[in-house]
Design an enzyme around this catalytic site. Structure first.
Site, PDB file in Angstrom:
ATOM      1  N   HIS A 163      57.230  55.211  24.942  1.00 25.13           N
ATOM      2  CA  HIS A 163      56.923  54.975  26.357  1.00 25.13           C
ATOM      3  C   HIS A 163      57.906  55.682  27.290  1.00 25.13           C
ATOM      4  CE1 HIS A 163      59.672  51.587  27.508  1.00 25.13           C
ATOM      5  NE2 HIS A 163      59.121  51.626  28.697  1.00 25.13           N
ATOM      6  N   LEU A 191      65.587  46.583  31.084  1.00 24.58           N
ATOM      7  CA  LEU A 191      64.227  46.805  30.599  1.00 24.58           C
ATOM      8  C   LEU A 191      64.292  47.174  29.119  1.00 24.58           C
ATOM      9  CD1 LEU A 191      62.893  48.929  33.607  1.00 24.58           C
ATOM     10  CD2 LEU A 191      62.541  46.478  33.191  1.00 24.58           C
ATOM     11  N   SER A 192      63.129  47.260  28.476  1.00 24.58           N
ATOM     12  CA  SER A 192      63.147  47.608  27.054  1.00 24.58           C
ATOM     13  C   SER A 192      63.802  48.967  26.851  1.00 24.58           C
ATOM     14  CB  SER A 192      61.741  47.591  26.465  1.00 24.58           C
ATOM     15  OG  SER A 192      60.878  48.452  27.166  1.00 24.58           O
ATOM     16  N   GLU A 193      63.549  49.919  27.759  1.00 22.91           N
ATOM     17  CA  GLU A 193      64.242  51.204  27.715  1.00 22.91           C
ATOM     18  C   GLU A 193      64.446  51.759  29.122  1.00 22.91           C
ATOM     19  OE1 GLU A 193      62.446  51.256  23.557  1.00 22.91           O
ATOM     20  OE2 GLU A 193      61.300  51.849  25.318  1.00 22.91           O
ATOM     21  N   THR A 194      65.538  52.509  29.249  1.00 19.52           N
ATOM     22  CA  THR A 194      65.819  53.314  30.438  1.00 19.52           C
ATOM     23  C   THR A 194      66.023  54.734  29.958  1.00 19.52           C
ATOM     24  OG1 THR A 194      66.843  51.493  31.649  1.00 19.52           O
ATOM     25  CG2 THR A 194      67.465  53.717  32.310  1.00 19.52           C
TER      26      THR A 194
END
Length: 306
Positions: free
Chosen positions: A75, A43-46
């Site tokens: 986010h 994902l874009s961030e974890t």
């Protein structure tokens, strides 16, 4: 074994907004393991939740893209704050809702998050920006920036807004465009962007295209964010970019003293519409305080067999 949850952030609707993996009780994971898990989620961030260094704080967060760690991101901050509140409350949410404050440690510094949890509704979190946006010096040629984004020179800029480099912890080339049609046309060439994009805060700046208005008539600005070098052609909602944008809005719009509530829509072209709440407080002709907020909805839970 390690529990995790998936939240869609900056939305009240499942399968919209920006997806986030929240990995709980991650103190036993080393840097390499966290990076590998973030790559697995892709994902874009974890975000990894650890015990805080200061015992009066709620948690310490480490935020990873699929390729590297970030000092701060919007986010993951919103999503993690709501996730922590959800874990704390479980099913015991008062009928009239509950307000909470979470002090979260990130690499950029402590971040204060106000959280509102209501029964049967998506949670809402708003955080105080730990570092105000500042303009960075850079040699930027608008025509080159436009070419890398598939935009014509006449489509770039509106009113007093011009291409500029800003950062509130993560650097962005802010690219104002004439209207929604120009924003929809944008498409970032990874090779061209890597060749012409400036550096800021020790990393290659990302591209953030924006214009006034939006598909949602309540929106103040419509935005798109491109980070092709991260294996992320486009991001559906970027709180750190909204943070950077606050400085440009103050400078180019000449904000007067007082509070300025704004709503930024993003992710429309991706089919994952998002809404980011941005509040800019000004005093003495300067920005004194910035808050960023949004909703998040939990769509999945699971367990890593690690």
């Amino acid at each position: 074994m390690t529990d995790y949850a998936i939240y869609d952030v900056f939305t009240d609707t499942a399968l919209a907004g920006n997806p986030l993996a929240v990995v709980f009780d991650a103190d036993h994971l080393d840097d390499a393991r966290m990076q590998a898990i973030a790559g697995e989620f892709n994902l874009s961030e974890t975000v990894f939740v650890l015990r805080p260094e200061n015992p009066v704080h709620s948690a310490r967060l480490r935020i990873f893209t699929s390729s590297h760690e970030l000092p701060f991101a919007g986010h993951p901050t919103v999503g993690a704050a709501i996730a922590l509140a959800d874990i704390q409350l479980g099913d015991a949410v008062p009928a009239n809702g509950i307000d909470m404050v979470k002090m979260i440690e990130e690499q950029i510094g402590p971040v204060r998050c106000a959280v509102r949890i209501s029964a049967g509704e998506a949670g809402f979190a708003e955080f105080d920006l730990p570092k105000l946006s500042r303009q960075l010096e850079a040699e930027i040629e608008p025509a080159d920036i436009g070419a890398a984004l598939g935009l014509d020179p006449q489509e770039i800029g509106f009113e007093n807004h011009r291409v500029s480099l800003w950062s509130a912890g993560v650097p962005f080339v802010l690219v104002p465009v004439h209207d929604l049609a120009a924003a929809a046309k944008a498409e970032c060439s990874a090779a061209d962007w890597a060749r012409i994009a400036p550096m800021g805060d020790g990393q290659l700046a990302y591209a953030y295209v924006y214009c006034r208005g939006g598909v949602n008539h309540a929106a103040s600005f419509h935005a798109r964010m491109f980070a092709p070098g991260e294996g992320m052609p486009e991001d559906p909602a970027t709180g750190s970019a909204a943070a950077a944008l606050s400085g440009a809005i103050h400078q180019f719009d000449g904000l007067l003293d007082g509070n300025h509530p704004l709503l930024i829509e993003q992710g429309v072209e991706m089919g994952r519409p998002s809404l980011i709440h941005l509040h800019i407080d000004c005093a003495g002709a300067e920005i004194s305080h910035v808050r960023i907020g949004g909703q998040a909805v939990r769509i999945a839970t699971g367990r890593l067999l690690l």
